[in-house]
Every structure is written in C-alpha cells, then in structure tokens.
Design an enzyme around this catalytic site. Sequence first.
Site, PDB file in Angstrom:
ATOM      1  CB  ALA A   1      -4.820  -6.418  -8.880  1.00 16.88           C
TER       2      ALA A   1
ATOM      3  CG  ASP B   1       1.591 -12.320  -9.449  1.00 17.21           C
ATOM      4  OD1 ASP B   1       2.817 -12.261  -9.241  1.00 17.21           O
ATOM      5  OD2 ASP B   1       0.852 -13.170  -8.942  1.00 17.21           O
TER       6      ASP B   1
ATOM      7  CG  ASP C   1      -7.361 -11.797  -2.200  1.00 15.50           C
ATOM      8  OD1 ASP C   1      -6.231 -11.829  -1.665  1.00 15.50           O
ATOM      9  OD2 ASP C   1      -7.841 -12.743  -2.836  1.00 15.50           O
TER      10      ASP C   1
ATOM     11  NE  ARG D   1     -14.465  -8.652  -8.958  1.00 13.74           N
ATOM     12  CZ  ARG D   1     -14.693  -8.893 -10.253  1.00 13.74           C
ATOM     13  NH1 ARG D   1     -14.432  -7.953 -11.162  1.00 13.74           N
ATOM     14  NH2 ARG D   1     -15.183 -10.045 -10.637  1.00 13.74           N
TER      15      ARG D   1
ATOM     16  CB  SER E   1      -0.934   0.000   1.203  1.00 19.15           C
ATOM     17  OG  SER E   1      -0.156  -0.087   2.382  1.00 19.15           O
TER      18      SER E   1
HETATM   19  O1  RIB Z   1       1.452 -14.032  -6.457  1.00 14.46           O
HETATM   20  C1  RIB Z   1       0.276 -14.733  -6.150  1.00 14.46           C
HETATM   21  C2  RIB Z   1       0.391 -16.152  -6.583  1.00 14.46           C
HETATM   22  O2  RIB Z   1       1.384 -16.773  -5.814  1.00 14.46           O
HETATM   23  C3  RIB Z   1      -0.853 -16.968  -6.363  1.00 14.46           C
HETATM   24  O3  RIB Z   1      -1.751 -16.949  -7.460  1.00 14.46           O
HETATM   25  C4  RIB Z   1      -0.307 -18.357  -6.047  1.00 14.46           C
HETATM   26  O4  RIB Z   1      -0.574 -19.294  -7.036  1.00 14.46           O
HETATM   27  C5  RIB Z   1       1.191 -18.165  -5.836  1.00 14.46           C
HETATM   28  O5  RIB Z   1       1.903 -18.622  -6.887  1.00 14.46           O
END
Ligand code: RIB
Length: 310
Positions: free
Chosen positions: A288, A258, A252, A291, A228
Amino acid sequence: MSGRVIVVGSVNVDLVVRSARLPAPGETITGGSFEQHPGGKGGNQAVAAARLGASVRLLGAIGSDSFGLEAQAALVAAGVDTTGLLTDSRAATGIALILVDAAGENVISVASGANLRLAPDVLERELEALGSLAGDVLLVSNELAPATAAAALRGARAAGARTIFNPAPALGIDVGWLEFVDILTPNRGELAALTGSDPAGLDSSGFDPVLAARSLPVREAVIVTLGSGGVLVVPRDGAPWTVPAIGVEAVDTTGAGDAFNGALAAALAEGRPLEESVRRAVAAASLATTRVGAREGMPTADELAAALPR
Ligand code: RIB
C-alpha cells in the site's frame, strides 16, 4: 464459506500536498503538488478488505455535500456495500489535510464533520439489522465519537462477531472497552497512550511493548504495527512473535495501517489462522505504500499472492 467483514469507521476526503520535506510549525514551503483522494480510516479499511475479495459492509456517516457523494461513489466502485453509510444533512463530510514528504512520511489533520455525528443508538440499530454476526469479523477504528466506537464493539460482541479494534487515534478510549475486543491493533505510540506510558519516551528503552500489550484485557492478541519494522504480535496466551515488512520502495505511507487492518479482517473472515492472516496483512500494508494516496496501492488478491514471501 467466508464470513462478512463489517467495518465501522470514518469516511473522509483526503486533500494531499506532496513536497520535498514537511514544513516546520510557522514555516511556509512552496514547490509541492496537490492531489485529492478518497480516505478515512473506515473507508480505507473497507476498500482494503474488498480488494482482497471480502464481502464488506461499511457503517459510517458522510455529509450531504459533493465530497460525501464522491466518497460514497469511490466506496461503491471498490465493491463496498454502503447501505449503512448514513448521510447527515447538518454536517460536512470529513476532510483530512495531509502533507507527504519525499520519503513518504506524512502528517495529517482531520476535520471529522459527519463522522463524529454518528450516534451510538443509530449505529446499534444498523448493527442489529445485520442479524447474527457469527462467523463475521467486525473492524472498528477510532475516528468516531468514543461512545459510538464502544457501542460498535459491544454490539458486535453480543451478536457473535470476532472483533478487531484499531485504536487510531488513541483518544477518548476507555480500557474497559477492551473486554469486547478480540484483536487490538495499535501502533507503538497508540499502545503507549493506551497504557499510560509517556508517548514522548517511545524510542527509549523504558517502554516495553510486550509488557504494555500484556497489561491490556484483550481476548486474543495485541498486534503492534511498527511501520517499516513490520509487526509484533503479543498473544494473550503464548510467546510474542514478529513478522517483518516486505521490502518495497515507499512513496506514501498514508493508509498503510488501514491496509493492514482491512487485509487482516479479510483473511480472518476467510477462516485463515491468525499467523497466516498477519503475514498477509503485513504484505498488504507494505504494498500500500508504493503508490501515492491511502488506497491506490492496496493490493488485489492476485497482487498480494505474488508479493507474499515463499
Ligand atoms: O489512515 C489514513 C487516513 O487517516 C487518511 O485517509 C485520512 O483520511 C485519515 O483519516
């Protein structure tokens, strides 16, 4: 014309239990709810880039089980080219057990299965089949065998790609690989681990992320993701700068990193400058978190445009 985004990384199925708080070691808590989501850092990053309109190919491995079929179908539905997603009949598809609390924080334990069986020589052949990668961005995360992640970075550099390495988790990494890396995207803990600092001292004033980032032989920049707190960008040449997260109600945080990496790769492949690309990636990561599930909140190009600070 935009370049391609080539993602090398893990493909998992995420089994998520959401409850008021995370249990302590040895404790059982009840009252949670269960969901299954497609996941894995590589899969999530590929989807984040594809949602934003990038041409994305994922190189990775799944097992020959129903989880693998579901994982591949989710990638295809998101517009990711899975030609390079190999099936290993001797292994199970990667599974991540994820606990999420009411504040959106999580703990994750991964059974990597097929992800760890992707061999360096197989990966090298998949990369070679793509021809020249000049103008393309190659994004590698680290839920793979270390030698395979290293081979991806080395091969991409040789083929002319701009390389992003997300050292998550920061296990088995040789700092020597970083000579093949243009942009490194650790979180604070991963940066501490990579530079040999005490991870237990992350919140102490003794750990200086700028000094730590400068000690790494990365070609262009180290971008430290701070949840954050946004990101800290430490260019190889020039002064560090920061980008704050955008204000959202997080439910979440799984997959926020990612989303950041996928959106960063997409923006760079479009030829956007680093600063604009980082701002877009920070906004995508914030969205992201709104949700449940690693991928569900990842924005489309229109959603991102609407959320970007003016
Ligand atoms: O970065 C999140 C991911 O880390 C999740 O989707 C889980 O599969 C782990 O690989």
